[in-house]
Write a protein that holds these residues in place. Structure first.
Motif, PDB file in Angstrom:
ATOM      1  N   ALA A 181       0.174   9.288  -0.685  1.00 36.09           N
ATOM      2  CA  ALA A 181      -0.548   9.305  -1.962  1.00 36.09           C
ATOM      3  C   ALA A 181      -1.051  10.706  -2.234  1.00 36.09           C
ATOM      4  CB  ALA A 181      -1.702   8.309  -1.952  1.00 36.09           C
ATOM      5  N   ALA A 226      -3.450   5.405   2.143  1.00 37.59           N
ATOM      6  CA  ALA A 226      -2.146   5.958   2.522  1.00 37.59           C
ATOM      7  C   ALA A 226      -2.141   6.493   3.949  1.00 37.59           C
ATOM      8  CB  ALA A 226      -1.751   7.067   1.551  1.00 37.59           C
ATOM      9  N   ARG A 277       0.847  -1.179   0.000  1.00 33.88           N
ATOM     10  CA  ARG A 277       0.000   0.000   0.000  1.00 33.88           C
ATOM     11  C   ARG A 277       0.891   1.240   0.000  1.00 33.88           C
ATOM     12  NH1 ARG A 277      -5.197  -0.890   3.975  1.00 33.88           N
ATOM     13  NH2 ARG A 277      -5.782  -2.982   3.243  1.00 33.88           N
ATOM     14  N   PRO A 278       0.387   2.354  -0.507  1.00 33.29           N
ATOM     15  CA  PRO A 278       1.215   3.566  -0.484  1.00 33.29           C
ATOM     16  C   PRO A 278       1.358   4.131   0.915  1.00 33.29           C
ATOM     17  CG  PRO A 278      -0.983   4.058  -1.337  1.00 33.29           C
ATOM     18  CD  PRO A 278      -0.902   2.562  -1.191  1.00 33.29           C
TER      19      PRO A 278
END
Length: 292
Positions: free
Chosen positions: A231, A245, A227-228
């Motif tokens: 973002a 994020a 996952r970021p």
């Protein structure tokens, strides 16, 4: 670190970005994140480059349809070519409301092209067409402050990816030139590809899900496997990605003098930003310079 954001005004928004980057990169600190987990993802249209008065890729597609209709006038009897020939702005401005016509037109325009042939058309477009109101090449229509932010993240051992609802293979030929982001870090929507006699060929339709809305986290995970951490986006189609994020950045287009002022298509994202405490970038207040 602060001097790398020279196009940003000294505002709480800039301070919040710098503070977050410092926290996650300070080894031994409570919020330290190892470099392998420092992933940043950014929407493209309206986040990294100007999306008004028309999406850049839409201009590319409309020019192709116009040329096709000139070569075969019978096409003007049906959509989407009819709208292009008649300059039907009402129909064209609501292009995404005509998805079947849009997908069919794109398939007819580019289906059967090899990836190399499609890229050649993209490169020719960027080398020859200028933004209609800014009067600069489209390669110069990227936001200088965002380019600086991408560079700051890269220098802080983030791996930065573009995650666009637009065409992956439309952005890749110019991503490094405009943003310093290598083409292999561009995620986006795409026509299905097929190997024919050793060549990769674009086929009809579009891969599902498209890289927008709930499709963005799906594409990010499928491509990166993480996952970021950070973002950035600007529209309703970015909400699901921003929600993934730890640090979410939303660009608010509120500067009619230097760029464009609009909230259409961003109503839900602005509501989500207020509800979840996301960092909102005011172009008018936070950016000293918009374009380089």
């Amino acid at each position: 670190m602060a001097d790398q954001l020279a196009s940003w005004n000294d505002t709480p928004t800039r301070a919040a970005i710098l503070h977050f980057v410092e926290r996650v990169t300070t080894e031994g600190g409570p919020d330290f994140v190892p470099p392998s987990e420092r992933i940043a993802t950014f929407d493209n249209d309206g986040t990294l480059w100007c999306e008004k008065p028309l999406y850049v890729q839409a201009e590319f597609i409309l020019r192709k349809w116009r040329a096709m209709a000139e070569a075969d006038p019978s096409l003007a009897e049906r959509q989407p070519y009819k709208a292009v020939v008649e300059n039907d702005q009402a129909w064209l401005s609501a292009l995404t409301d005509h998805v079947p016509d849009l997908v069919r037109g794109v398939s007819e325009a580019f289906g059967g092209l090899t990836t190399e042939a499609f890229e050649a058309e993209v490169v020719e477009f960027f080398e020859s067409v200028r933004h209609p109101t800014l009067d600069v090449a489209y390669t110069e229509a990227g936001y200088a402050p965002m380019r600086e932010l991408l560079a700051l993240l890269e220098s802080s051992d983030f791996r930065v990816f573009i995650c666009s609802g637009g065409g992956r293979d439309f952005i890749r030929p110019v991503s490094e030139r405009i943003y310093g982001i290598p083409r292999e870090r561009v995620i986006g929507s795409s026509a299905p590809l097929e190997l024919r006699d050793g060549a990769l060929v674009r086929t009809e339709g579009v891969e599902q899900p498209i890289d927008d809305g709930p499709g963005k986290p799906v594409h990010i995970w499928a491509r990166i496997g993480r996952r970021p951490l950070l973002a950035g986006g600007n529209a309703d189609g970015d909400v699901e990605m921003l929600a993934q994020a730890r640090f979410a950045l939303l660009v608010d287009h509120d500067d009619a003098d230097r760029e464009f002022a609009y909230t259409s298509g961003a109503e839900k994202s602005l509501e989500a930003a207020a509800a979840h405490g996301w960092t909102v970038v005011s172009i008018r207040n936070d950016w000293a310079t918009v374009f380089a």
